[in-house]
Each structure stands twice: as C-alpha cells, then as structure tokens.
Design a protein around this motif. Structure first.
Motif, PDB file in Angstrom:
ATOM      1  N   LEU B 359     -59.353 -27.549  -0.421  1.00 12.40           N
ATOM      2  CA  LEU B 359     -57.889 -28.125   0.901  1.00 12.40           C
ATOM      3  C   LEU B 359     -56.740 -27.700   1.145  1.00 12.40           C
ATOM      4  CD1 LEU B 359     -58.729 -32.001   1.676  1.00 12.40           C
ATOM      5  CD2 LEU B 359     -59.943 -30.023   2.775  1.00 12.40           C
ATOM      6  N   TYR B 360     -56.164 -27.792  -1.159  1.00  9.21           N
ATOM      7  CA  TYR B 360     -55.540 -26.837  -1.692  1.00  9.21           C
ATOM      8  C   TYR B 360     -55.129 -25.642  -1.303  1.00  9.21           C
ATOM      9  CZ  TYR B 360     -54.096 -31.146  -3.766  1.00  9.21           C
ATOM     10  OH  TYR B 360     -53.733 -31.795  -5.084  1.00  9.21           O
ATOM     11  N   ALA B 361     -56.376 -24.737  -1.603  1.00 13.66           N
ATOM     12  CA  ALA B 361     -56.258 -23.013  -0.925  1.00 13.66           C
ATOM     13  C   ALA B 361     -55.823 -23.138   0.711  1.00 13.66           C
ATOM     14  CB  ALA B 361     -57.457 -22.874  -1.275  1.00 13.66           C
ATOM     15  N   MET B 362     -56.339 -23.904   1.468  1.00 12.96           N
ATOM     16  CA  MET B 362     -55.876 -23.715   2.521  1.00 12.96           C
ATOM     17  C   MET B 362     -54.605 -24.176   2.684  1.00 12.96           C
ATOM     18  SD  MET B 362     -59.715 -24.464   4.863  1.00 12.96           S
ATOM     19  CE  MET B 362     -59.245 -26.260   4.249  1.00 12.96           C
ATOM     20  N   GLY B 363     -53.893 -25.280   1.812  1.00 16.83           N
ATOM     21  CA  GLY B 363     -52.632 -25.059   2.483  1.00 16.83           C
ATOM     22  C   GLY B 363     -51.879 -24.354   1.991  1.00 16.83           C
ATOM     23  N   PHE B 364     -52.426 -23.872   0.766  1.00 15.13           N
ATOM     24  CA  PHE B 364     -51.815 -22.607   0.355  1.00 15.13           C
ATOM     25  C   PHE B 364     -50.904 -21.436   0.965  1.00 15.13           C
ATOM     26  CE2 PHE B 364     -52.200 -18.340  -1.534  1.00 15.13           C
ATOM     27  CZ  PHE B 364     -51.251 -18.071  -2.107  1.00 15.13           C
ATOM     28  N   ILE B 365     -52.378 -21.456   1.633  1.00 14.10           N
ATOM     29  CA  ILE B 365     -52.407 -19.394   2.716  1.00 14.10           C
ATOM     30  C   ILE B 365     -51.706 -20.101   3.149  1.00 14.10           C
ATOM     31  CG2 ILE B 365     -53.827 -18.475   4.263  1.00 14.10           C
ATOM     32  CD1 ILE B 365     -56.161 -19.088   3.018  1.00 14.10           C
ATOM     33  N   GLY B 366     -51.384 -21.493   4.093  1.00 15.20           N
ATOM     34  CA  GLY B 366     -51.021 -21.992   5.831  1.00 15.20           C
ATOM     35  C   GLY B 366     -48.987 -22.020   4.812  1.00 15.20           C
ATOM     36  N   LEU B 367     -48.821 -22.810   3.305  1.00 13.45           N
ATOM     37  CA  LEU B 367     -47.615 -22.827   3.206  1.00 13.45           C
ATOM     38  C   LEU B 367     -46.382 -21.703   2.578  1.00 13.45           C
ATOM     39  CD1 LEU B 367     -48.251 -26.434   1.705  1.00 13.45           C
ATOM     40  CD2 LEU B 367     -47.545 -25.449   3.760  1.00 13.45           C
ATOM     41  N   PHE B 368     -47.478 -20.584   2.232  1.00  9.41           N
ATOM     42  CA  PHE B 368     -47.545 -19.437   2.010  1.00  9.41           C
ATOM     43  C   PHE B 368     -46.669 -18.628   2.672  1.00  9.41           C
ATOM     44  CE2 PHE B 368     -48.074 -14.960   0.721  1.00  9.41           C
ATOM     45  CZ  PHE B 368     -46.661 -14.257  -0.634  1.00  9.41           C
ATOM     46  N   THR B 369     -47.634 -18.197   4.010  1.00  8.73           N
ATOM     47  CA  THR B 369     -46.980 -17.290   5.446  1.00  8.73           C
ATOM     48  C   THR B 369     -45.519 -17.749   5.253  1.00  8.73           C
ATOM     49  OG1 THR B 369     -49.732 -17.765   5.388  1.00  8.73           O
ATOM     50  CG2 THR B 369     -48.426 -17.337   7.249  1.00  8.73           C
ATOM     51  N   ILE B 370     -45.258 -19.372   5.887  1.00  7.43           N
ATOM     52  CA  ILE B 370     -44.171 -20.049   6.410  1.00  7.43           C
ATOM     53  C   ILE B 370     -43.220 -19.308   4.928  1.00  7.43           C
ATOM     54  CG2 ILE B 370     -42.819 -21.779   6.599  1.00  7.43           C
ATOM     55  CD1 ILE B 370     -44.697 -23.110   7.231  1.00  7.43           C
ATOM     56  N   GLY B 371     -43.995 -19.928   3.966  1.00  7.21           N
ATOM     57  CA  GLY B 371     -42.565 -18.915   2.804  1.00  7.21           C
ATOM     58  C   GLY B 371     -42.514 -17.551   2.995  1.00  7.21           C
ATOM     59  N   GLY B 372     -43.249 -16.778   3.224  1.00  2.38           N
ATOM     60  CA  GLY B 372     -43.231 -14.643   3.547  1.00  2.38           C
ATOM     61  C   GLY B 372     -42.146 -15.031   4.441  1.00  2.38           C
ATOM     62  N   VAL B 373     -42.875 -15.550   6.040  1.00  3.84           N
ATOM     63  CA  VAL B 373     -42.096 -14.851   6.560  1.00  3.84           C
ATOM     64  C   VAL B 373     -41.003 -15.198   7.105  1.00  3.84           C
ATOM     65  CG1 VAL B 373     -44.689 -14.256   8.483  1.00  3.84           C
ATOM     66  CG2 VAL B 373     -42.911 -16.641   8.276  1.00  3.84           C
ATOM     67  N   THR B 374     -40.300 -16.517   6.277  1.00  2.82           N
ATOM     68  CA  THR B 374     -39.120 -16.710   5.882  1.00  2.82           C
ATOM     69  C   THR B 374     -38.386 -15.911   5.304  1.00  2.82           C
ATOM     70  OG1 THR B 374     -39.053 -18.817   4.840  1.00  2.82           O
ATOM     71  CG2 THR B 374     -39.440 -19.179   7.696  1.00  2.82           C
ATOM     72  N   GLY B 375     -39.408 -15.008   5.318  1.00  5.15           N
ATOM     73  CA  GLY B 375     -38.514 -14.284   3.767  1.00  5.15           C
ATOM     74  C   GLY B 375     -37.996 -12.872   4.492  1.00  5.15           C
ATOM     75  N   LEU B 376     -38.881 -13.361   5.105  1.00  4.10           N
ATOM     76  CA  LEU B 376     -38.232 -11.516   5.652  1.00  4.10           C
ATOM     77  C   LEU B 376     -37.130 -12.316   6.867  1.00  4.10           C
ATOM     78  CD1 LEU B 376     -41.753 -10.530   8.353  1.00  4.10           C
ATOM     79  CD2 LEU B 376     -40.271  -9.994   6.418  1.00  4.10           C
ATOM     80  N   PHE B 377     -36.542 -12.919   7.627  1.00  3.93           N
ATOM     81  CA  PHE B 377     -35.928 -13.496   7.979  1.00  3.93           C
ATOM     82  C   PHE B 377     -34.532 -13.329   6.695  1.00  3.93           C
ATOM     83  CE2 PHE B 377     -36.249 -17.122  11.775  1.00  3.93           C
ATOM     84  CZ  PHE B 377     -38.083 -16.957  11.409  1.00  3.93           C
ATOM     85  N   LEU B 378     -34.775 -13.925   5.661  1.00  2.91           N
ATOM     86  CA  LEU B 378     -33.516 -13.678   4.714  1.00  2.91           C
ATOM     87  C   LEU B 378     -33.601 -11.946   4.350  1.00  2.91           C
ATOM     88  CD1 LEU B 378     -34.669 -16.264   2.368  1.00  2.91           C
ATOM     89  CD2 LEU B 378     -32.338 -16.243   3.629  1.00  2.91           C
ATOM     90  N   ALA B 379     -34.956 -10.566   4.368  1.00  6.10           N
ATOM     91  CA  ALA B 379     -34.286  -9.535   4.221  1.00  6.10           C
ATOM     92  C   ALA B 379     -33.463  -9.614   5.272  1.00  6.10           C
ATOM     93  CB  ALA B 379     -35.521  -9.248   4.696  1.00  6.10           C
ATOM     94  N   SER B 380     -33.928  -9.754   6.492  1.00  4.63           N
ATOM     95  CA  SER B 380     -33.075  -9.142   7.706  1.00  4.63           C
ATOM     96  C   SER B 380     -31.651  -9.217   7.367  1.00  4.63           C
ATOM     97  CB  SER B 380     -33.056  -9.906   8.755  1.00  4.63           C
ATOM     98  OG  SER B 380     -34.632  -9.786   8.873  1.00  4.63           O
TER      99      SER B 380
END
Lengths: 341, 551
Positions: B359-380
């Motif tokens: 459960l934690y690992a699935m949560g990790f993938i989802g939340l890390f994905t959001i953290g990662g894609v919002t990093g793209l916002f900041l790299a823009s």
C-alpha cells in the motif's frame, strides 16, 4: 459566491499573464493525464491482479521491451517541446521593451521604496499607468529580497550588489499585490504592498502631486554635494572622464577591453572606481571610493542624472506607446535636459 | 500470514535461539557495538526522535497558518520554526533515514555479507550524527535559528542574530556522517558480495543505495566547504559572500545548491530502491526492465550534479545559463519517468498483495509521480518565474520528499520490520495508518499547489485573507497526517512484545535477507550463502513451490 471565495487563478493583469497561464494549463492537462493515468493503472492492476487463491503465482509474462523504448522516447520529445515553449516565455519576461517607463526600486528590511523619474517617492505602493511597459531598476540595501507581482506573473530577486531590471505591462486597472518572495528576516511576510494600475489620465493627475523635482535633478544636486563635478567636468580639462554621452555607450578601459556603460557599470564605478578604469585615467584611478557613503536611493538618483546626460543607445527612449500619448510629458522627464555639471 | 518455504539454499531453519538482539545485553553493548544491525537500530531511534521534533515544528506552523493574521506565534518564532523544521527534517531525518537505518540493516544482508566493510567507521558515523544532532538540540533549546534551512547570505552572515554558527557547525558535522556512510556502502558493495552475487543479480535496492552513496561521497564535501566559508565570513568578517565585504551572494547560492540539489537525490534514490524491492516482493514478479531501472539510478545520480542552478532562475543568473540548467533539468526527469512506468508495468499480470508495504509502495508511485511532474512545471523557465518561492515549490518538494521518500521509508520499515525484530506488526492497524497518511498527505499538500499559483509566497507568517480557505484545508490535512504518523509509533512498539513471531520469510520474498532467521544472528548468516539465482527470481521460487498452494 463560493467560487468567488475559492479562486484557482490570480488576476490576469499583464500582457505576460495569459502566456504563463497557457503554459500552466497545458502542463496541467498533460501531467494531469499522465498522473491520473498512472494512478488508475496501478489501482486497476492492484484490483484485477490481486492475490487470490487462484492467483498466488504471478504469470510468467514480461511486457515487450519496445514499451520501454516508448516511454523513454515519447517523454523526451515532450520535454523538449515544453522546454522550448517555456524558454520562449522566459525570453519575453527577460527582454525589457525599449519604450518602457523607467521606475527605480530600493528594497530594504522590510519595505519597498519606489522612485519615479519625476521625483515622486512612495513606500509599499506603486502607481503605474495601464497599457504601458514599466521597467523597474532595483537594488537592495541589505539582504536579498524578491519583488513579486502575482497578477503580472513576474518576479525577480533584488540583490545588494548590483542592479537588476524587470518589466511588466499591466492590462487592467486595479490594485494588485506586491510580495517579497525571498525570505529576508523578521517581517518578511510584512514586506508587502500594492501596485495601483491607473488610467493614463488618472496617472497624470497623480504625477502632478508633490515631488522634490525630478530624479535626475535630485541626482544633479548630489553630483555637486559629493563634489563629483570638480573632476567630471563637461570638457576634457577635468581629472575624470567627461560623462556626457557615456551612458549606453561602449567604454574602452585601461586594459584595452571594451565594456558597455550600463546601470551596473555606473554603479560599480561610483562604489569601486578601481574595478574598471577608463583608458587614459589610470591605473590607479585618482577617484576615491564612495562605498558606504552613498545610499542606494542616492545611487539611483546619481544614476538617473548620469543617464540624463545623454545616451547614445536609445535616441528617444521615452516616447510612449500610441494609446498612452497623454503620458508622454511625464515620461519625457527621463530625458530631462538638465546637464552642465 | 503466509509463511512460504523457499527452494534450496534460501530456506534455512529459523533457529530462534540466538540473534543479534540477545547476543549481548547492557548499555555499552549497544553504544559501542560494531554490528551494522545494532547501529541501524541506534539510527532508527535517533531519526525517529528527530522526526517527532521536526513534526512538532510543522504542526505549529500549520496551526499558525489557520488564520491570515500572525496570531499564534510571533514573526521571529514562526521564522525559527520553519527554519528548524527544514534543518531537522532534511539533515537529521530524511538524509539518514533510508540509507542509515534501512540501508545499514539491509545492505549487508542483501549482499550476503557479515557486516559493512568498516564496522568501526559505521559506528563513528553514528557518533558524528549524534554530535551534529547535539548542536541542533543546543540551538533549539538556546533560542533557535531563523535563516531558513538554506542559510542564504548575506542574511545568514551579517543580519541574522540567532544561532547561525552552531547550526551550520552541526550541519557540517552531520555531513561527515553521510560521507562515511556513503564510503562504507560503496566499498561494501564492491568487495563483500556473496559468491555468485554478480552486479546484475543485486536487488535494485542495492543499486539505489550504491548510487546514493556516490552522491553522498561527492556532494557532501561541497556543503562542508560552503558552510565553513559561511562560518568564516560570519565570525571573522572575511568577505566571501557579503557584498559589503566584497563578496558575492550568488556564489553562496551556487555552492549551496551544488550540494543541496544532489541532496534531493540522496533522499529519493534510496526510496526508489526500497519501492523496487517492495513492489517485486508483493507482486511476486521481477521488476520490469531491471537493467533500465538499475542504470537509471546511476543516471539520476550523475545528472543530479548538473542541475543545481534551476533553484536560481530568478536569482540573477544569465538567460542562457538558465536555459542550459532548465534543459538538463528536463533530462533528469527521464530516468525517473522510466522507473515509474516500469514499476507500473511490473504489476501487470502479477499477483498483487494488498499488505501494508505494498500500500505504501503504491502510494509512493502515485505521489512521487505528482512530485515529479510538478518538477517539470518548475523546470519550465517562464512558469518558474511565477511559481518559484511560492507554496507551489513547497508542495512540489513535499510530494517528492514526504510523498516519495517518507512513504518509501514507511514501506521499507514495514517490509523489513519482521526481519529487524523477528515479529509481525498488526496488519489492519498498519493499513489504517497507511490510508490516513495517504489521505492526510494529499489534503495537506495538494491545496498548496493552488496557493502557490495564486501567488502566496513561502515562509510567510501572515498572509492575505483570500488564501485562508486553502490554508485551513492544508492544516486539517496536517492533523490527519499527524495521527497517521503517530499510529505506527504505537503499534510498532507494541508489536515488539505482542507481535506474532515472523519466521525467516513471512512475505515469501526472494532475496538473501530472507534466507536467514529473523532476527538474524550476529554474523547475519549461519553459513556463507552462495547465490545461484537472478534478482527477484519469483519464477524460480514458484517453480520450486510447484503446485503446492499451501501458502
């Protein structure tokens, strides 16, 4: 009503706002799709392939390798596209239009001080005309601050050791937030203010209010007070270089390098005369340093004065865009012909 | 719970007679131990205390932000609290959490080694951590520090009149703890793998810890140098960063982020490693694209050194240098994207267990994905100008560090808890906590993305009234999150007495750590293991299990 209490976007009040928002919306659409896709896929797999008595053993199946290439190549191409788009927006944020109205800002713990070329000074308030590019040249008196206009989608750190320049062109009259965005000590969250975007006529009326003479003329008084005029005469007889026509030109230094005489050059030459010495005047330069003697506010006045001595780069910098021709008179003060040191 | 027997060498009789916990007794058998497992426990206790301290500061900040006015705390107190929250959580919790706790315990076990390569250095690194933490504690007790965890100059060197020197000295010392841990892990991975355990048979957790160790070893010294320069300027007034003394404040930012951006990867890389191991164990599959995932860890570690100035797009770097750093920042996202997609693909046609670590690992993938894609916002670049230094950034890095690193830490802690303690945690309580943490986390930090885009700057003690609704939501989420984090503290401690004995391999997982008894004996393995199988060889294990479904 509820929606009004719960906004998702700040006001779109500058020419850049919609460009930044479009990029933002595109990224939300793209990244939202990917994120929701990943979430749903995980959830779907977790339910469909959940461990049951008849599914104790994972299937002996590996997805084709081509999948992996797909999700290396496609994101890379998308990233490249976003990079180009975002850089295009950044370039526009960085490039100050030539016909901008010049305003000077000084940041200090914990206030914003704005000075208009016509001499008006205001604290934590900034009055600007609508539909006219505004250029802010700024420096900090102490720590690093950051001048942030959310409604204009622009922000820039204000440094204590050099001038930085930002610009915006407001498109809607109104009052919008000014925030300090770089943590600067105790009252960081109190270092806020308002920018008043006014109709050109209202701005004219506001400008007619009290002033101690134009910024350049105040600078001229300082030029005499600090006895700059004893060496920087307006003919070649002085011990220092003639300053008429220097601003915006290229200067040959004693080591034969050529540098542009911009805001930061003027600032450095006042505070640290030995750093860049004009050819024929040293080294060493005979000029004493004014570091610690001239405040940032006074530096900006001196800068305005040196600028007023003539610029070879922009012949008519102050002519306004057509729709705000009424402000021309005010803007002309940038070039106020008060020279003769 | 399922107690799976593994085939051949992996199944060893769980002799519960003698283990590292009951080998010796007494205070000195712990504080002078050279056993990596005991040192891991020492770290576990230390970082848990630090997590509670950092959490307290966070909670007080969220309470203050319930109302727009600065009414609960004074400005100075609030400024100290966010500074201490950052310093404690980053230097004293996140950086040591997975490597020094889980890595310390598990790495030698996963390698089939008796201990780390340098057991004494391992103990020394814990003492350095404690000395650094003592400086931190001294600062907290004697009045705090208010520079922000980033210690930006010239504020930190000339203007702040709080305990900047003691704090930076503490951070400097704790840096050596990381350097020594990194060194130890690198040498151990190179030199102490069991016979037959080739590089491509290593669990991805080892690859991730190895990549992390490289970053720790190469980046942390730069932080040390930077902090020394800061201390010299503050105490001796030698001009390095302060323009009034002839220095350059941007130089500080370059040097600071040259460490502190890679430090983000010190936090997230081991999280990726833990997630890989947990996902494989709870889907009973080999991670899809094992080599891509392994090499993407190294790629992230390498590219992570080349993107530091993306923290400085409005700070005063040139337009062209900003473009180069933005370009590279997009490219560091590629290996992260590979991992997310590969983990997801691993679950296809798998046997997915819904136990807590997963459960934690699935949560990790989802939340890390959001953290990662919002990093793209900041790299823009053009967008970063608007959102940098706002709550958008706060939300982004909490999604990466809490949604990513802490979720993975919790996954790993539950996954290896039976190995560490020999006992099971209560499954339903743990699932409830995982759910609370997931919901509480999103409620806390998702509104902050919107706040940031609306323009609310970070580190604001008081704020404009129109931001209140979202701040109230965020504070409500923080309360749920606090309960979620308090639960494991209670049930994990209780499980030490009340938990069912776990047996050597309660999950039916493949990996050397599951071949020895739980808790492991002092020397880890009763006999040196010989590895004849690939990493995550669930196929082989299942074959060995045959049709017998007695799991």
């Amino acid at each position: 009503m509820l929606i009004a209490d719960f906004p998702l976007f700040p006001d779109q009040a500058s020419t850049m706002a919609s460009k930044v928002d479009n990029l933002y919306l595109f990224l939300i659409a793209l990244c939202g799709t990917v994120s929701v896709g990943v979430f749903l896929t995980i959830f779907y797999f977790a339910i469909k392939y959940r461990r049951r008595p008849d599914n104790e053993i994972a299937e002996d199946y590996e997805p084709p390798k081509i999948l992996e290439v797909t999700w290396i190549v496609i994101p890379s191409i998308l990233f490249l596209g976003i990079f180009v788009w975002a850089s295009w927006v950044y370039f526009q944020l960085a490039r100050v239009p030539d016909n901008s109205l010049q305003i000077y800002a000084t940041a200090k713990q914990w206030m914003w001080k704005f000075q208009h070329p016509t001499g008006q000074r205001e604290i934590n308030e900034l009055h600007v005309p609508v539909n006219r590019p505004i250029k802010i040249t700024m420096a900090s008196e102490d720590v690093i601050h950051s001048l942030y206009f959310p409604a204009f989608r622009t922000k820039m750190d204000v440094l204590p050791n050099r001038y930085r320049t930002m610009w915006f062109q407001a498109t809607k009259t109104g009052r919008y937030h000014i925030f300090c965005a770089e943590y600067c000590g105790t009252l960081h969250s109190g270092m806020v203010g308002w920018v008043d975007v006014m109709e050109p006529t209202a701005y004219q009326t506001w400008l007619a209010g009290g002033s101690e003479g134009s910024l350049a003329s105040q600078g001229e008084k300082l030029f005499q007070k600090y006895a700059c005029n004893t060496c920087h005469t307006n003919d070649a007889s002085g011990r220092g270089p003639v300053l008429i026509g220097v601003y915006g030109s290229s200067v040959m230094l004693s080591d034969n390098t050529i540098v542009p005489a911009d805001d930061n050059y003027i600032r450095e030459s006042i505070l640290n005369p030995q750093a860049k010495i004009v050819k024929g005047f040293g080294p060493p330069s005979v000029m004493p340093t004014f570091q610690g003697q001239v405040s940032e506010d006074d530096l900006l006045k001196l800068l305005a004065f040196v600028k007023s001595l003539g610029s070879t780069r922009t012949a008519a910098p102050a002519v306004a865009s057509p729709q705000s021709s009424t402000t021309t008179a005010a803007a002309q003060t940038t070039k106020e012909p008060k020279k003769k040191p | 719970m399922t107690t799976t027997t593994l085939h051949d060498v992996r199944f060893i009789e769980p002799a519960k007679t003698r283990n590292y916990l009951n080998e010796d007794y007494g205070f000195f058998s712990w504080v002078l131990t050279r056993d990596h497992k005991r040192i891991a426990i020492l770290y576990l206790i230390s970082v848990t205390i630090m997590f509670m301290v950092g959490g307290f500061f966070a909670m007080m900040m969220r309470l203050e932000l319930l109302t727009p006015e600065g009414d609960l705390l004074t400005s100075d107190t609030y400024n100290k609290f966010f500074t201490l929250h950052g310093i404690v959580m980053i230097f004293f919790f996140l950086i040591p959490s997975i490597p020094a706790v889980l890595g310390n315990f598990i790495l030698p076990l996963q390698l089939g080694a008796k201990d780390l390569a340098f057991p004494r250095i391992n103990l020394l690194s814990w003492y350095l951590y404690i000395i650094g933490a003592s400086f931190g504690t001294y600062v907290i007790i004697s009045g705090g520090v208010d520079t922000g965890w980033t210690f930006y100059t010239p504020f930190s060197t000339q203007y702040s009149n709080t305990h900047v020197f003691a704090t930076t000295l503490g951070a400097f010392i704790v840096g050596f703890s990381s350097i020594l841990t990194g060194l130890n892990f690198i040498v151990t991975t190179h030199r102490m793998r069991a016979p037959g355990l080739t590089w491509f048979r290593l669990p991805l957790n080892v690859w991730a810890l190895y990549a992390t160790s490289i970053v720790m070893l190469l980046a942390t010294p730069v932080l040390g140098i930077t902090l020394i320069m800061l201390m010299i300027e503050r105490v001796l007034h030698v001009g390095i960063f302060d323009p009034a003394l002839g220095g350059d404040p941007l130089l500080y930012q370059h040097m600071f982020w040259f460490y502190s951006h890679p430090a983000v990867y010190i936090m997230i890389l081991p999280a990726m490693g833990v997630a890989s191991d947990v996902i494989a164990a709870f889907t009973r599959k080999r991670i899809f694209g094992y080599k891509f995932v392994a090499f993407s860890s190294l790629a992230i570690a390498f590219l992570g050194f080349l993107v530091w100035a993306h923290h400085m797009f409005v700070a005063g770097i040139s337009v062209y240098s900003a473009m180069i750093f933005a370009f590279l920042s997009f490219f560091v996202a590629v290996p992260s994207a590979i991992k997310v997609f590969n983990w997801t693909a691993t679950m296809y046609r798998a046997s997915v267990s819904w136990q807590t670590p997963m459960l934690y690992a699935m949560g990790f993938i989802g939340l890390f994905t959001i953290g990662g894609v919002t990093g793209l916002f900041l790299a823009s670049l053009g967008l970063d100008v608007h959102v940098t230094d706002t709550y958008f950034v706060v939300a982004h890095f909490h999604y990466v560090m809490v949604g990513g690193a802490v979720m993975a830490y919790m996954a790993g802690l539950h996954y290896w808890w039976p190995k560490i303690t020999g006992r099971m945690y209560p499954e339903w309580w743990a699932r409830l906590a995982a759910l609370l943490i997931f919901v509480g986390f999103n409620l806390t930090f998702f509104p902050q993305f919107i706040l940031g885009y609306l323009g609310m700057p970070r580190r604001y003690h008081a704020y404009a009234p129109e931001f209140q609704v979202l701040n109230v939501l965020s504070t409500a989420g923080a309360s749920v999150l606090a309960v979620g984090y308090a639960l494991p503290l209670v049930y994990l401690l209780l499980s030490l007495k009340l938990g069912r004995p776990a047996g050597p391999n309660p999950w039916g997982a493949v990996g050397l750590e599951w071949t020895t008894s739980s808790p492991p004996p002092k020397e880890n393995f009763h006999e040196t293991p010989v590895v004849t199988w690939e990493a995550y060889d669930y196929r082989g294990m299942m074959k060995a299990m045959g049709e017998t479904q007695n799991v």
